[in-house]
Scaffold this active site. Structure first.
Site, mmCIF file in Angstrom:
data_model
loop_
_atom_site.group_PDB
_atom_site.id
_atom_site.type_symbol
_atom_site.label_atom_id
_atom_site.label_comp_id
_atom_site.label_asym_id
_atom_site.label_seq_id
_atom_site.Cartn_x
_atom_site.Cartn_y
_atom_site.Cartn_z
ATOM 1 N N ASN A 293 4.353 23.984 -124.647
ATOM 2 C CA ASN A 293 2.961 24.157 -125.078
ATOM 3 C C ASN A 293 2.553 22.879 -125.799
ATOM 4 O OD1 ASN A 293 0.557 24.881 -126.247
ATOM 5 N ND2 ASN A 293 1.417 26.473 -127.589
ATOM 6 N N GLU B 299 -1.930 30.792 -132.916
ATOM 7 C CA GLU B 299 -3.021 29.936 -133.398
ATOM 8 C C GLU B 299 -4.370 30.458 -132.924
ATOM 9 O OE1 GLU B 299 -1.290 26.262 -132.009
ATOM 10 O OE2 GLU B 299 0.320 26.550 -133.463
ATOM 11 N N LYS C 230 -0.243 22.068 -126.903
ATOM 12 C CA LYS C 230 -1.309 22.316 -127.894
ATOM 13 C C LYS C 230 -2.411 21.249 -127.763
ATOM 14 C CE LYS C 230 1.966 24.812 -130.702
ATOM 15 N NZ LYS C 230 2.367 25.316 -132.003
ATOM 16 N N GLY D 18 6.040 25.604 -135.815
ATOM 17 C CA GLY D 18 5.661 24.314 -136.385
ATOM 18 C C GLY D 18 6.180 24.091 -137.793
ATOM 19 N N GLU E 96 7.180 34.937 -130.769
ATOM 20 C CA GLU E 96 7.030 33.774 -131.635
ATOM 21 C C GLU E 96 6.740 34.231 -133.058
ATOM 22 O OE1 GLU E 96 5.953 30.091 -129.137
ATOM 23 O OE2 GLU E 96 4.092 31.024 -129.754
ATOM 24 N N SER F 158 9.765 26.464 -133.417
ATOM 25 C CA SER F 158 10.693 25.402 -133.810
ATOM 26 C C SER F 158 11.959 25.346 -132.954
ATOM 27 C CB SER F 158 11.036 25.512 -135.304
ATOM 28 O OG SER F 158 9.866 25.369 -136.100
ATOM 29 N N HIS G 115 -1.759 33.217 -128.196
ATOM 30 C CA HIS G 115 -0.932 32.404 -129.098
ATOM 31 C C HIS G 115 -1.353 32.673 -130.547
ATOM 32 C CE1 HIS G 115 0.698 28.930 -131.190
ATOM 33 N NE2 HIS G 115 1.598 28.903 -130.232
#
Ligand code: PGA
Length: 256
Positions: free
Chosen positions: A10, A98, A12, A174, A168, A214, A96
């Site tokens: 991904n 985010e 991003k 991150g 996730e 991560s 996701h």
């Protein structure tokens, strides 16, 4: 039953057309002849056509990072699944964390996007996972169950079997703080058990569950060795060809 390992990158909101092309070129060279693992990359929308062209005939799939619910119309700024498909995508990331936390996407909207993906001929990678506060409050299973039952509502068994879930944990994305292999396996086993309760047996056997948060070359092998971890959704480490390739090479049957 053996599920093929599926590693997706991904990217991003990184890598415009030129930088994305350079990374795609490096991946093409490094992964030539690699057929043991399914691989996909998800560039930003404007970089998709170039990456698709670069990766033609490599077997590396290209994914969207998100899609609109609607197929076309007055929805400024949105990209339809049909357009991603036309541009050469086969997969699309949906829900996701985010998108959930920064753009207010809820389970009902995410469910509509999952259906929109199938209508457009794309396979969704649906992301689920708890926040740190939810984990500390002992709510991991409750959160996953809610995200799964709402996010997957109304799908046919063959659609479920073909799509992918990405577990996730939000606290691992991150942050450099990966779930331990045991934590990942525990959540993945819960998800597969939930599928076994709610869908025909072949769904739980076939549906691949990626771990994300991560994932790095150093921790990939121990995560991918877990029986219910069928791949990885990789953010930061997918932006460097060498790291992403090392993660792909860490898949159990590759490393053997
Ligand atoms: P990360 O991102 O690997 O940078 O933690 C994973 C993701 O958000 O999909």
């Amino acid at each position: 039953m053996a599920r093929r390992t599926f590693i997706a990158g991904n990217w991003k909101m990184n890598l415009g057309p030129q930088a994305a092309d350079r990374l795609a070129m490096d991946l093409k060279a490094a992964l030539a002849g690699q057929t043991a693992v399914d691989v996909a990359v998800a560039p930003v929308a404007v970089s998709i056509p170039g990456v698709v062209a670069r990766l033609k005939h490599t077997g590396i799939h290209v994914a969207g990072q998100d899609l609109a619910v609607e197929a076309s119309g007055a929805f400024t700024g949105e990209v339809a699944g049909e357009m991603l498909r036309e541009a050469g995508c086969t997969w699309v990331i949906v829900g996701h964390s985010e998108r959930r936390s920064l753009f207010g996407e809820d389970d009902a909207l995410i469910n509509r996007k999952v259906h929109a993906a199938f209508r457009a001929g794309l396979l969704p990678i649906l992301c689920v996972g708890e926040t740190l506060a939810q984990r500390d409050a002992g709510q991991v299973e409750q959160v996953l169950e809610r995200q799964l039952s709402a996010g997957l509502a109304g799908l046919q068994a063959d659609q479920l079997a073909a799509m992918t879930l990405a577990y996730e944990p939000v606290w691992a994305i991150g942050t450099g703080r990966t779930a331990t292999p045991d934590q990942a396996q525990e959540a993945h086993a819960f998800i597969r058990g939930w599928l076994r309760k709610t869908a025909p047996a072949f769904v739980a056997d076939q549906l691949r569950i990626q771990y994300g948060g991560s994932v790095k070359p150093a921790n990939a092998a121990s995560l991918l060795r877990q029986p219910d971890v069928d791949g990885a959704l990789v953010g930061g480490a997918s932006l460097k060809a060498a790291d992403f390739v090392k993660i792909i090479e860490a898949a159990p049957h590759m490393a053997a």
